[in-house]
Design a protein around this motif. Sequence first.
Motif, PDB file in Angstrom:
ATOM      1  N   GLY A   1     -25.046 -63.694  15.357  1.00  0.00           N
ATOM      2  CA  GLY A   1     -25.984 -63.894  14.262  1.00  0.00           C
ATOM      3  C   GLY A   1     -25.300 -64.299  12.959  1.00  0.00           C
ATOM      4  O   GLY A   1     -25.931 -64.856  12.069  1.00  0.00           O
ATOM      5  N   ASP A   2     -24.001 -64.035  12.842  1.00  0.00           N
ATOM      6  CA  ASP A   2     -23.248 -64.428  11.656  1.00  0.00           C
ATOM      7  C   ASP A   2     -22.876 -65.905  11.759  1.00  0.00           C
ATOM      8  O   ASP A   2     -22.697 -66.448  12.850  1.00  0.00           O
ATOM      9  N   LEU A   3     -22.701 -66.554  10.607  1.00  0.00           N
ATOM     10  CA  LEU A   3     -22.286 -67.951  10.569  1.00  0.00           C
ATOM     11  C   LEU A   3     -20.958 -68.146  11.291  1.00  0.00           C
ATOM     12  O   LEU A   3     -20.782 -69.095  12.059  1.00  0.00           O
ATOM     13  N   CYS A   4     -20.012 -67.226  11.076  1.00  0.00           N
ATOM     14  CA  CYS A   4     -18.692 -67.360  11.708  1.00  0.00           C
ATOM     15  C   CYS A   4     -18.800 -67.319  13.228  1.00  0.00           C
ATOM     16  O   CYS A   4     -18.054 -68.000  13.929  1.00  0.00           O
ATOM     17  N   PHE A   5     -19.733 -66.556  13.749  1.00  0.00           N
ATOM     18  CA  PHE A   5     -19.924 -66.461  15.198  1.00  0.00           C
ATOM     19  C   PHE A   5     -20.391 -67.805  15.744  1.00  0.00           C
ATOM     20  O   PHE A   5     -19.902 -68.282  16.770  1.00  0.00           O
TER      21      PHE A   5
END
Length: 137
Positions: A86-90
């Motif tokens: 759900g995170d941008l980095c993911f």
Amino acid sequence: MDFVKIENNEEAEEYGVEVLPALIYFENRIPSLFDGDLMNEDAVLEWLVIQKTSDTIEQVTDKILERLIEDEEYLAVFFSGRCSPGDLCFEMLDNFENIDTKLGDYGIMFVSTEDKELARNEYDVKFFPSLGIFRNG
């Protein structure tokens, strides 16, 4: 797939393992550290199957990153900080999986790390997530 149990805390520290027990998967002599709950058997199994069946970007500890920067001629590093679904980095890391194999064809190893302190203090990374490339250290 073989499993090896070690009881040598000093050897574990060489891989940057700070909390025991820990699970490390080696592919081409590059360790990847499982950062989930070892009591969650389904998550462990899923992670191991993914490691074994796909070409993934290895998540490395600070000690391993330092060793790779020293040893590898070219090394791409994704400095993500803590990264969860759900995170941008993911999402970025997932997209980088598409180029990981192609980079390998050019002799560029690709790894990721969540260690913000190391990134800031040793490599002057100011923003997360960031992508860096090292050549001969």
